[in-house]
Design a protein around this motif. Sequence first.
Motif: not given
Length: 276
Positions: A27-54
């Motif tokens: 519900s948090v992501y829906t209420n904020h109209k989130v389109k994508k979440i970028y997750v970084y592991l260890n540092s903000p430079k190390d992309l770990s995953e991308i989650v997409e929403f409709d």
Amino acid sequence: MKELVLLFFCVSFISYGQIENRWQPDSVYTNHKVKKIYVYLNSPKDLSEIVEFDKNGNRTRIEKYSASYNRSTRKRKSLDHIIHFEYDKSGLLIRELDSTIYYENEYSVDKKTYEYDSISRLKAIKYFQRDFKEPISQKLFYYEPFRTIYKRRRDSMITYQETKVYDKGFYVKRRFGYSLQPKLKKSEMNYYDKDSVLVKEQVSYSDYNDLKRTEISSYLSNTFDEKEKLTNSVVEYGEENDRKLLYELNYEYYKNGLLKNVQGYVPRHFKYEFWE
């Protein structure tokens, strides 16, 4: 409750790893109209995953990337998994399809199916490997109070079982269970080399007829602020019979309430894109 369930199947269940509540309710992501979440592991430079929403707040796709820790490993970073989500006509998630690029171990999962009870509460998730018709594992959901039980089998034997109980119906506060793993043994292998000389060599192998039981027990003491956002967790972790670890996690949020960082043993960082 729709649980944001991501795939952890490529991680060995008895190797040490940070336990944290790194997702917020759907519900948090829906209420904020989130389109994508970028997750970084260890540092903000190390992309770990991308989650997409409709636009309806449903997850549609996840990209999982190989681990990276420095400039050298970032250059070798690659896409490991692409996960697609399927929904029924009423909007319930019914299937995940994992187009795995390579199989890390025998427990890699290609498909997850979701089952619901008569009032549309999640009842079970079943995990299927490759083209196998029978699930290799399943996660069962129980309510009042809310808890989950995950079981994995090898033939008819349960080799891994994990129960989780939750704070506020979402945030993990305890996990316990056990794992049965084959003991590592050695034997002597004899063979003749190209000069017909007898060679004796020690080899190691996993004996699946002799299993070792490892107890699993972890506690998370969670602290929430006045808006019920998780701010701190003290974790007592144990996945080995003679080893206990204690560490602390701190959760930082953006001004709009979305999770920004999880600082702890392994830091995680989050960035977002939004629908117009």
